[in-house]
Design a protein around this motif. Sequence first.
Motif, PDB file in Angstrom:
ATOM      1  N   UNK A  64       0.752  -0.995   0.003  1.00 54.10           N
ATOM      2  CA  UNK A  64      -0.035   0.027   0.037  1.00 54.10           C
ATOM      3  C   UNK A  64       0.961   1.347   0.173  1.00 54.10           C
ATOM      4  N   UNK A  65       1.944   1.243   0.593  1.00 51.05           N
ATOM      5  CA  UNK A  65       2.989   2.266   0.621  1.00 51.05           C
ATOM      6  C   UNK A  65       3.742   2.564  -0.860  1.00 51.05           C
ATOM      7  N   UNK A  66       3.394   1.797  -1.622  1.00 49.06           N
ATOM      8  CA  UNK A  66       4.266   1.933  -3.116  1.00 49.06           C
ATOM      9  C   UNK A  66       2.924   2.966  -4.005  1.00 49.06           C
ATOM     10  N   UNK A  67       1.640   2.826  -3.545  1.00 54.76           N
ATOM     11  CA  UNK A  67       0.791   3.677  -4.186  1.00 54.76           C
ATOM     12  C   UNK A  67       0.637   3.490  -5.635  1.00 54.76           C
ATOM     13  N   UNK A  68       0.028   4.328  -6.298  1.00 52.35           N
ATOM     14  CA  UNK A  68      -0.141   4.061  -7.740  1.00 52.35           C
ATOM     15  C   UNK A  68       0.674   3.241  -8.600  1.00 52.35           C
ATOM     16  N   UNK A  69       1.866   3.663  -8.504  1.00 50.30           N
ATOM     17  CA  UNK A  69       2.785   2.918  -9.355  1.00 50.30           C
ATOM     18  C   UNK A  69       3.245   1.465  -8.811  1.00 50.30           C
ATOM     19  N   UNK A  70       2.388   1.006  -7.990  1.00 55.54           N
ATOM     20  CA  UNK A  70       2.913  -0.236  -7.204  1.00 55.54           C
ATOM     21  C   UNK A  70       3.149  -1.299  -8.192  1.00 55.54           C
ATOM     22  N   UNK A  71       2.686  -1.399  -9.419  1.00 51.53           N
ATOM     23  CA  UNK A  71       2.917  -2.430 -10.470  1.00 51.53           C
ATOM     24  C   UNK A  71       4.555  -2.615 -10.674  1.00 51.53           C
ATOM     25  N   UNK A  72       5.346  -1.439 -10.502  1.00 52.33           N
ATOM     26  CA  UNK A  72       6.619  -1.469 -10.885  1.00 52.33           C
ATOM     27  C   UNK A  72       7.569  -2.125  -9.858  1.00 52.33           C
ATOM     28  N   UNK A  73       6.805  -2.626  -8.842  1.00 51.99           N
ATOM     29  CA  UNK A  73       7.368  -3.189  -7.594  1.00 51.99           C
ATOM     30  C   UNK A  73       6.877  -4.676  -7.529  1.00 51.99           C
ATOM     31  N   UNK A  74       6.580  -5.404  -9.002  1.00 55.48           N
ATOM     32  CA  UNK A  74       5.988  -6.511  -9.091  1.00 55.48           C
ATOM     33  C   UNK A  74       6.962  -7.689  -8.303  1.00 55.48           C
ATOM     34  N   UNK A  75       8.352  -7.341  -8.431  1.00 56.01           N
ATOM     35  CA  UNK A  75       9.082  -8.301  -7.929  1.00 56.01           C
ATOM     36  C   UNK A  75       9.145  -8.529  -6.377  1.00 56.01           C
ATOM     37  N   UNK A  76       8.264  -7.675  -5.724  1.00 51.99           N
ATOM     38  CA  UNK A  76       8.187  -7.979  -4.418  1.00 51.99           C
ATOM     39  C   UNK A  76       6.661  -8.761  -3.945  1.00 51.99           C
ATOM     40  N   UNK A  77       5.822  -8.864  -5.170  1.00 51.57           N
ATOM     41  CA  UNK A  77       4.627  -9.442  -4.746  1.00 51.57           C
ATOM     42  C   UNK A  77       4.489 -10.765  -3.842  1.00 51.57           C
ATOM     43  N   UNK A 134      -8.518 -16.017 -12.534  1.00 52.07           N
ATOM     44  CA  UNK A 134      -9.038 -15.299 -13.232  1.00 52.07           C
ATOM     45  C   UNK A 134      -8.451 -15.130 -14.615  1.00 52.07           C
ATOM     46  N   UNK A 135      -7.114 -15.541 -14.654  1.00 50.57           N
ATOM     47  CA  UNK A 135      -6.403 -15.524 -15.647  1.00 50.57           C
ATOM     48  C   UNK A 135      -5.010 -16.431 -15.462  1.00 50.57           C
ATOM     49  N   UNK A 136      -4.303 -16.415 -16.905  1.00 53.15           N
ATOM     50  CA  UNK A 136      -2.892 -17.048 -16.437  1.00 53.15           C
ATOM     51  C   UNK A 136      -2.265 -16.150 -15.196  1.00 53.15           C
ATOM     52  N   UNK A 137      -1.741 -16.702 -14.290  1.00 52.32           N
ATOM     53  CA  UNK A 137      -1.087 -16.132 -13.195  1.00 52.32           C
ATOM     54  C   UNK A 137       0.263 -15.375 -13.546  1.00 52.32           C
ATOM     55  N   UNK A 138       0.387 -14.135 -13.027  1.00 48.59           N
ATOM     56  CA  UNK A 138       1.508 -13.369 -13.047  1.00 48.59           C
ATOM     57  C   UNK A 138       2.328 -13.571 -14.271  1.00 48.59           C
ATOM     58  N   UNK A 139       1.614 -13.213 -15.359  1.00 49.08           N
ATOM     59  CA  UNK A 139       2.082 -13.375 -16.562  1.00 49.08           C
ATOM     60  C   UNK A 139       3.228 -12.256 -17.217  1.00 49.08           C
ATOM     61  N   UNK A 140       3.666 -11.469 -16.376  1.00 53.67           N
ATOM     62  CA  UNK A 140       4.824 -10.575 -16.525  1.00 53.67           C
ATOM     63  C   UNK A 140       6.026 -11.574 -16.728  1.00 53.67           C
ATOM     64  N   UNK A 141       6.144 -12.727 -15.977  1.00 52.78           N
ATOM     65  CA  UNK A 141       7.012 -13.527 -16.050  1.00 52.78           C
ATOM     66  C   UNK A 141       7.199 -14.567 -16.922  1.00 52.78           C
ATOM     67  N   UNK A 142       5.900 -15.019 -17.396  1.00 51.09           N
ATOM     68  CA  UNK A 142       5.758 -16.051 -18.260  1.00 51.09           C
ATOM     69  C   UNK A 142       5.513 -15.727 -19.649  1.00 51.09           C
ATOM     70  N   UNK A 143       4.567 -15.900 -20.390  1.00 49.96           N
ATOM     71  CA  UNK A 143       4.362 -15.542 -21.800  1.00 49.96           C
ATOM     72  C   UNK A 143       4.510 -14.293 -22.222  1.00 49.96           C
ATOM     73  N   UNK A 144       4.161 -13.333 -21.335  1.00 45.44           N
ATOM     74  CA  UNK A 144       4.240 -11.949 -21.698  1.00 45.44           C
ATOM     75  C   UNK A 144       5.450 -11.179 -21.179  1.00 45.44           C
ATOM     76  N   UNK A 145       6.662 -12.008 -20.864  1.00 48.11           N
ATOM     77  CA  UNK A 145       7.807 -11.386 -20.515  1.00 48.11           C
ATOM     78  C   UNK A 145       8.354 -10.540 -21.547  1.00 48.11           C
ATOM     79  N   UNK A 146       8.180 -10.982 -22.681  1.00 45.53           N
ATOM     80  CA  UNK A 146       9.022 -10.317 -23.889  1.00 45.53           C
ATOM     81  C   UNK A 146       8.316  -8.687 -23.947  1.00 45.53           C
ATOM     82  N   UNK A 147       7.216  -8.704 -23.854  1.00 46.51           N
ATOM     83  CA  UNK A 147       6.224  -7.630 -23.995  1.00 46.51           C
ATOM     84  C   UNK A 147       6.469  -6.584 -22.789  1.00 46.51           C
TER      85      UNK A 147
END
Length: 366
Positions: A64-77, A118-131
Amino acid sequence: MKSIKKVLVADWLDAYGGAERVIKSIEEVCRFDITYTLICLMHRDHLFKIYQTKTPRIVQTFVRHFGKPFRYFFFTFHFFVDRIKVPKDVKLIVSSSHSVAKGVRKSSPDQLHISYFQARNFNYIWEDAPLFFGKFQSLFSPLILFLRKIDVAQAQRPDYIVANSNFVRDWVKFRYNRDADVIYPPVDLSQFDLQEQKEEFYVTVGRIVTVKKFDIVVEAFNQNKKKLVVIGDGLHRKELEQMASPNIHFTGFLDTKELRQYISKAKGFIQSGVEGFGIATLEAQACGTPVIAFGQGGVLETVVEGKTGVFFEEQTTSSLLKAIEVFEQTTFDAAAVRIEALRFSEERFKKELGEFIEQKLQEHNV
């Protein structure tokens, strides 16, 4: 459902989109005592769309302390979902997971944890990593491999996984070596009425992030000069607005009533990303609006080619432009398009999910 203590674990709550509409239905089935989430940025009015009959008790993590840009801290999730402490007197944990919520730990062996994917999970690191990583993917390769290892380990924690489509079920088996049941998500058809008179514009809806591939839609309509309405918000909205020609209009996020006004009158609905299911495409079909969709993912289970929409084969501007040409040469019956959507009603979802949970509670003597 049994009078036991129940909690919901959600990845995050930031906007009232497709995943949140599903959470609303899950809440109506279970009536949770507590909701745990990495971060809650959702407006109070939108929260009450989910928790209609009560003031929710929502517990957030340090994210919650990361605020709106929280997705940039995905590696902590993964780390922070692992730190969620579920009370020992809780008997049922239901996680709504498109990222890491599945990884919540049980605090007692007699608890039952059911995870709805709800979807393929954490797809940042799977199929969508190149994107997501682009030209820096090789640089981040050690981090990606490390997070994949954690993600697979945390995916073993739920007692049961329920996927929102056969597409996601097969992905769960491939990536996590877990079996999953399939319960299609709900579409509140009462909110989306048949509209047979269409206007000369197209519409696309969703969070404006890289993996949704809104860029190819904007590029296509820059070229064909047809009218396009883009509904949603996200990190890449300003970038797309700057590249968009005057025939393209961005609305930001809209409430259900305003959303319905656009998609019901649109000539066609465009989905350019790969969705595990794609509730927005069914909301469009419920209004009698046919779909132009990239031909991968859950849309193959919800869109009937030639009857309720058309597919394009590649996530490229040229492939989408060809599909639009085919679409405009095809005659669609709005009433027939709506009928196909009726198979995915909210009542059906609640019944199937409720029965599934009750069965598993009985099997585990909870």
